[in-house]
Motif scaffolding. Structure first.
Motif, PDB file in Angstrom:
ATOM      1  N   ARG A  23      63.831  41.584  97.630  1.00  0.00           N
ATOM      2  CA  ARG A  23      64.769  41.932  98.191  1.00  0.00           C
ATOM      3  C   ARG A  23      64.939  43.385  98.140  1.00  0.00           C
ATOM      4  NH1 ARG A  23      70.460  41.705  96.267  1.00  0.00           N
ATOM      5  NH2 ARG A  23      69.748  40.925  94.113  1.00  0.00           N
ATOM      6  N   ASP A  24      64.750  43.947  99.225  1.00  0.00           N
ATOM      7  CA  ASP A  24      64.761  45.324  99.539  1.00  0.00           C
ATOM      8  C   ASP A  24      66.018  46.069  99.879  1.00  0.00           C
ATOM      9  OD1 ASP A  24      63.711  47.976  99.912  1.00  0.00           O
ATOM     10  OD2 ASP A  24      62.298  47.283 101.293  1.00  0.00           O
ATOM     11  N   MET A  28      66.597  50.482  95.466  1.00  0.00           N
ATOM     12  CA  MET A  28      66.023  49.646  94.610  1.00  0.00           C
ATOM     13  C   MET A  28      65.405  48.395  95.398  1.00  0.00           C
ATOM     14  SD  MET A  28      67.573  50.618  91.730  1.00  0.00           S
ATOM     15  CE  MET A  28      67.848  49.508  90.605  1.00  0.00           C
ATOM     16  N   LEU A  29      64.613  47.924  94.496  1.00  0.00           N
ATOM     17  CA  LEU A  29      63.821  46.671  94.920  1.00  0.00           C
ATOM     18  C   LEU A  29      64.101  45.638  93.772  1.00  0.00           C
ATOM     19  CD1 LEU A  29      61.907  46.437  97.333  1.00  0.00           C
ATOM     20  CD2 LEU A  29      59.980  46.713  95.979  1.00  0.00           C
ATOM     21  N   LYS A  39      61.833  31.558  86.106  1.00  0.00           N
ATOM     22  CA  LYS A  39      61.795  33.033  87.129  1.00  0.00           C
ATOM     23  C   LYS A  39      62.305  34.204  86.246  1.00  0.00           C
ATOM     24  CE  LYS A  39      62.480  30.330  91.300  1.00  0.00           C
ATOM     25  NZ  LYS A  39      63.153  29.955  92.774  1.00  0.00           N
ATOM     26  N   LEU A  40      61.855  35.333  86.683  1.00  0.00           N
ATOM     27  CA  LEU A  40      62.273  36.749  86.424  1.00  0.00           C
ATOM     28  C   LEU A  40      62.593  37.569  87.361  1.00  0.00           C
ATOM     29  CD1 LEU A  40      62.420  38.737  83.646  1.00  0.00           C
ATOM     30  CD2 LEU A  40      59.724  38.860  84.038  1.00  0.00           C
ATOM     31  N   GLN A  41      63.496  38.573  87.008  1.00  0.00           N
ATOM     32  CA  GLN A  41      63.856  39.553  88.110  1.00  0.00           C
ATOM     33  C   GLN A  41      63.095  40.830  87.376  1.00  0.00           C
ATOM     34  OE1 GLN A  41      67.896  40.315  89.467  1.00  0.00           O
ATOM     35  NE2 GLN A  41      67.596  42.323  88.959  1.00  0.00           N
ATOM     36  N   ILE A  42      62.530  41.351  88.513  1.00  0.00           N
ATOM     37  CA  ILE A  42      61.981  42.860  88.204  1.00  0.00           C
ATOM     38  C   ILE A  42      62.666  43.533  88.975  1.00  0.00           C
ATOM     39  CG2 ILE A  42      59.722  44.251  88.684  1.00  0.00           C
ATOM     40  CD1 ILE A  42      58.268  41.316  88.177  1.00  0.00           C
ATOM     41  N   THR A  43      63.205  44.796  88.389  1.00  0.00           N
ATOM     42  CA  THR A  43      64.053  45.786  89.072  1.00  0.00           C
ATOM     43  C   THR A  43      63.189  46.983  89.342  1.00  0.00           C
ATOM     44  OG1 THR A  43      65.712  44.768  87.994  1.00  0.00           O
ATOM     45  CG2 THR A  43      66.318  46.849  89.094  1.00  0.00           C
ATOM     46  N   GLU A  45      63.046  50.952  90.813  1.00  0.00           N
ATOM     47  CA  GLU A  45      64.056  52.037  91.187  1.00  0.00           C
ATOM     48  C   GLU A  45      63.033  52.646  92.084  1.00  0.00           C
ATOM     49  OE1 GLU A  45      66.638  53.115  87.474  1.00  0.00           O
ATOM     50  OE2 GLU A  45      64.520  52.894  87.002  1.00  0.00           O
ATOM     51  N   LYS A  46      63.379  52.884  93.275  1.00  0.00           N
ATOM     52  CA  LYS A  46      62.095  53.224  94.184  1.00  0.00           C
ATOM     53  C   LYS A  46      61.698  54.622  94.188  1.00  0.00           C
ATOM     54  CE  LYS A  46      63.183  50.305  98.185  1.00  0.00           C
ATOM     55  NZ  LYS A  46      63.937  50.448  99.902  1.00  0.00           N
ATOM     56  N   GLU A  47      62.858  55.446  93.760  1.00  0.00           N
ATOM     57  CA  GLU A  47      62.245  56.909  93.619  1.00  0.00           C
ATOM     58  C   GLU A  47      61.626  57.296  92.405  1.00  0.00           C
ATOM     59  OE1 GLU A  47      65.660  59.721  93.693  1.00  0.00           O
ATOM     60  OE2 GLU A  47      66.010  59.464  95.634  1.00  0.00           O
ATOM     61  N   LYS A  48      61.913  56.472  91.361  1.00  0.00           N
ATOM     62  CA  LYS A  48      60.802  56.482  89.988  1.00  0.00           C
ATOM     63  C   LYS A  48      59.517  56.226  90.240  1.00  0.00           C
ATOM     64  CE  LYS A  48      64.601  56.959  86.650  1.00  0.00           C
ATOM     65  NZ  LYS A  48      65.326  56.112  85.401  1.00  0.00           N
ATOM     66  N   THR A  49      59.533  54.832  90.742  1.00  0.00           N
ATOM     67  CA  THR A  49      58.319  54.190  90.893  1.00  0.00           C
ATOM     68  C   THR A  49      57.792  54.244  92.306  1.00  0.00           C
ATOM     69  OG1 THR A  49      59.333  52.294  90.196  1.00  0.00           O
ATOM     70  CG2 THR A  49      58.296  53.324  88.313  1.00  0.00           C
ATOM     71  N   PRO A  50      57.849  54.983  93.052  1.00  0.00           N
ATOM     72  CA  PRO A  50      57.323  54.651  94.621  1.00  0.00           C
ATOM     73  C   PRO A  50      56.091  53.828  94.738  1.00  0.00           C
ATOM     74  CG  PRO A  50      57.035  57.087  94.111  1.00  0.00           C
ATOM     75  CD  PRO A  50      57.469  56.310  92.893  1.00  0.00           C
ATOM     76  N   GLU A  51      55.243  54.085  94.010  1.00  0.00           N
ATOM     77  CA  GLU A  51      53.811  53.350  94.193  1.00  0.00           C
ATOM     78  C   GLU A  51      53.939  51.955  94.043  1.00  0.00           C
ATOM     79  OE1 GLU A  51      50.834  54.094  95.439  1.00  0.00           O
ATOM     80  OE2 GLU A  51      51.793  55.890  95.697  1.00  0.00           O
ATOM     81  N   ILE A  52      54.726  51.501  92.768  1.00  0.00           N
ATOM     82  CA  ILE A  52      55.054  50.177  92.634  1.00  0.00           C
ATOM     83  C   ILE A  52      55.758  49.451  93.709  1.00  0.00           C
ATOM     84  CG2 ILE A  52      56.313  48.659  90.993  1.00  0.00           C
ATOM     85  CD1 ILE A  52      55.201  50.296  88.655  1.00  0.00           C
ATOM     86  N   ALA A  53      56.886  50.099  94.062  1.00  0.00           N
ATOM     87  CA  ALA A  53      57.693  49.777  95.385  1.00  0.00           C
ATOM     88  C   ALA A  53      57.037  49.543  96.426  1.00  0.00           C
ATOM     89  CB  ALA A  53      58.682  50.892  95.684  1.00  0.00           C
ATOM     90  N   LYS A  54      55.939  50.492  96.770  1.00  0.00           N
ATOM     91  CA  LYS A  54      54.971  50.217  97.854  1.00  0.00           C
ATOM     92  C   LYS A  54      54.043  48.809  97.854  1.00  0.00           C
ATOM     93  CE  LYS A  54      51.780  52.786 100.448  1.00  0.00           C
ATOM     94  NZ  LYS A  54      50.544  53.783 100.095  1.00  0.00           N
ATOM     95  N   THR A  55      53.749  48.827  96.622  1.00  0.00           N
ATOM     96  CA  THR A  55      52.643  47.437  96.261  1.00  0.00           C
ATOM     97  C   THR A  55      53.508  46.243  96.478  1.00  0.00           C
ATOM     98  OG1 THR A  55      51.462  48.962  94.727  1.00  0.00           O
ATOM     99  CG2 THR A  55      51.267  46.618  94.562  1.00  0.00           C
ATOM    100  N   LEU A  56      54.525  46.238  95.921  1.00  0.00           N
ATOM    101  CA  LEU A  56      55.337  44.887  96.059  1.00  0.00           C
ATOM    102  C   LEU A  56      55.923  44.356  97.370  1.00  0.00           C
ATOM    103  CD1 LEU A  56      57.264  45.082  92.452  1.00  0.00           C
ATOM    104  CD2 LEU A  56      55.349  43.592  93.081  1.00  0.00           C
ATOM    105  N   THR A  57      56.364  45.666  98.037  1.00  0.00           N
ATOM    106  CA  THR A  57      56.633  45.382  99.291  1.00  0.00           C
ATOM    107  C   THR A  57      55.699  44.911 100.417  1.00  0.00           C
ATOM    108  OG1 THR A  57      56.901  47.748  99.791  1.00  0.00           O
ATOM    109  CG2 THR A  57      59.004  46.719  99.374  1.00  0.00           C
ATOM    110  N   SER A  58      54.396  45.150 100.031  1.00  0.00           N
ATOM    111  CA  SER A  58      53.263  44.973 100.988  1.00  0.00           C
ATOM    112  C   SER A  58      52.725  43.470 100.795  1.00  0.00           C
ATOM    113  CB  SER A  58      52.305  46.070 100.736  1.00  0.00           C
ATOM    114  OG  SER A  58      51.470  45.679  99.541  1.00  0.00           O
ATOM    115  N   LEU A  59      53.325  42.860  99.714  1.00  0.00           N
ATOM    116  CA  LEU A  59      52.724  41.478  99.299  1.00  0.00           C
ATOM    117  C   LEU A  59      53.563  40.476  99.989  1.00  0.00           C
ATOM    118  CD1 LEU A  59      52.113  42.046  95.164  1.00  0.00           C
ATOM    119  CD2 LEU A  59      50.506  41.939  97.260  1.00  0.00           C
ATOM    120  N   MET A  60      52.914  39.293 100.195  1.00  0.00           N
ATOM    121  CA  MET A  60      53.253  37.998 100.555  1.00  0.00           C
ATOM    122  C   MET A  60      53.956  37.037  99.592  1.00  0.00           C
ATOM    123  SD  MET A  60      53.265  37.981 103.825  1.00  0.00           S
ATOM    124  CE  MET A  60      52.718  39.169 105.158  1.00  0.00           C
TER     125      MET A  60
END
Ligand code: ATP
Ligand code: MG
Length: 430
Positions: A23-24, A28-29, A39-43, A45-60
């Motif tokens: 959920r983008d 936040m992501l 199930k587990l929620q991973i939260t 913070e886009k500004e703090k960890t932009p690389e992680i946000a990018k990786t996760l939004t690119s995945l199916m």
């Protein structure tokens, strides 16, 4: 040791799972991952960890990832009141877009069965089957049964010629077993007294029904000390009751919640009818007369089930003493009425789940019964009739179809859903 989601404790953690949902939001992501335990929620913070946000939004969905980070308590999070702030995400396997979805037909889903089975509801079917089989094994071991394993390739056809798969076996003909009947009886002739065999069984029949497969999982029993077919029926009803009781105890609540099905532990004894009574009932109560000597067709099975459920409220019932003409040559005939046999079928809901009998253990009578079926007994001396020429106790047993009972217990629409991998006339993959 790999940590499962449900066992995670707050603090630094490392966990692996399938990507379930992303959920983008603006800053936040929110990413949900899952494993078998939950199930587990991973939260993120886009500004703090932009690389992680990018990786996760690119995945199916269904990509498989490993996440390291800090697990914190967070009462407003629905999934267990915790969330994971990731410091590292590793993609272990990225997924393509799934070729199947909710709207796919069963046959489309079977093409991608491994994806289809990722649904926890489907997995539950096999958890139920595991408990059921385990409880049956436990029941039998408490009664001193021996489990034997047998080949599924044989130089001999195990029933009659119909419905057998022939295989090339070097320079000879061989067949895939249609039942482990001969091996079970051989074990009795070997003095094992009580045996069971769980084995694949093959039927070369082009049946396109909800209850037929060309290969299925058989669970077969045979034991000595049998004086009448009732001895076999009694063993079977107790066995089935023990299996279902274990399922109810261990998984009843989940089956109710996830599949919407009530597991009903059947009351003993199961109702019984003789085939002679069945002919009468079908004629008088169901307006569906059969000729004496006929087997039950599908319509008769349905009508009889309806009648029995109304009359007894029971989901199981036995039909016994079938006419000799519709039962295999290894069935024992009734002494006082040799047109009929010491055989039975067990019905669950409206489907046959078992055939059982007291067997004919006398070699000369067996040879005669084989001849009556139009088979030359000479072709069956070696590897069958011979078993009974060197001493053999009276015995009986039954064969139960595991996939069928699973389908019926969980009210699944077809046996295809009850089998890990289905085999039918049109399906030999995957
Ligand atoms: P049916 O008349 O329903 O085709 P059957 O009488 O030929 O079954 P048996 O030879 O008595 O079957 O086999 C013992 C049990 O194995 C059956 O009661 C059933 O539970 C299971 N079974 C038989 N054939 C199949 C099949 N083609 N697919 C799945 N299960 C089967
Ligand atoms: Mg049968």
């Amino acid at each position: 040791m790999e940590q499962k989601i449900k066992d995670l404790k707050v603090g630094e953690v490392e966990v692996e799972g399938w990507l379930d949902r992303v959920r983008d939001q603006k800053s936040m992501l929110f990413v949900i991952i899952k494993d078998r335990s939950g199930k587990l929620q991973i939260t993120v913070e886009k500004e703090k960890t932009p690389e992680i946000a990018k990786t996760l939004t690119s995945l199916m969905t269904d990509s498989f990832i490993r996440v390291k980070g800090l697990l914190v308590e967070s009462p407003c999070v629905k999934l267990g009141g915790v969330e994971l702030y990731p410091t590292e995400v590793e993609v272990l396997s990225s997924a393509k877009v799934s070729p199947i979805g909710e709207e796919s037909s069963i046959d489309q889903r079977l093409d991608y069965r491994w994806i289809d089975l990722r649904d926890s509801k489907k997995r539950l079917i096999f958890e139920v089957q595991t408990i059921f089989v385990h409880a049956m094994r436990k029941f039998l071991m408490e009664r001193d049964f021996i489990e034997v394993h047998c080949p599924t390739i044989s130089g001999q056809e195990s029933e009659s010629g119909a419905g057998v798969f022939e295989v090339k076996y070097f320079d000879q003909k061989a067949y895939l077993i249609q039942s482990p009947q001969f091996y079970k009886q051989m074990a009795i002739a070997s003095g094992f007294e009580k045996v069971f065999i769980a084995t694949p069984i093959y039927r070369a029949e082009k049946s396109f029904t909800k209850q037929h497969a060309t290969e299925f999982s058989g669970f077969d029993l045979e034991f000595s000390g049998v004086k009448d077919v009732e001895d076999v029926m009694k063993m079977e009803e107790e066995l089935i009751e023990a299996g279902i009781r274990a399922v109810k105890e261990k998984l009843g609540d989940r089956v109710k919640a996830e599949l919407g099905v009530d597991i009903v532990v059947p009351k003993l004894p199961f109702p019984r009818l003789t085939m002679k009574e069945v002919y009468e009932i079908l004629d008088e109560e169901c307006d569906y007369p059969l000729d004496e000597g006929d087997d039950l067709d599908r319509e008769a099975e349905k009508l009889l089930t309806e009648y029995m459920q109304k009359k007894t409220g029971h989901q199981f019932f036995f039909v016994k003493e079938y006419p000799a003409g519709v039962r295999p040559f290894y069935s024992m005939k009734k002494e006082d009425d040799p047109e009929y046999t010491k055989t039975y079928d067990l019905y669950f809901k409206d489907v046959e789940i078992t055939s059982g009998a007291q067997r004919e253990h006398r070699a000369d009578i067996l040879a005669e019964q084989i001849r009556e079926k139009g088979i030359d007994p000479k072709t069956m001396e070696e590897g069958y009739i011979d078993f009974f020429k060197y001493g053999c106790p009276p015995h009986g047993g039954f064969g139960l179809g595991l996939d069928r009972i699973t389908m019926l217990l969980l009210d699944l629409p077809t046996i295809k859903e009850a089998m890990f991998v289905f085999r039918g006339p049109d399906r030999i993959k995957p």
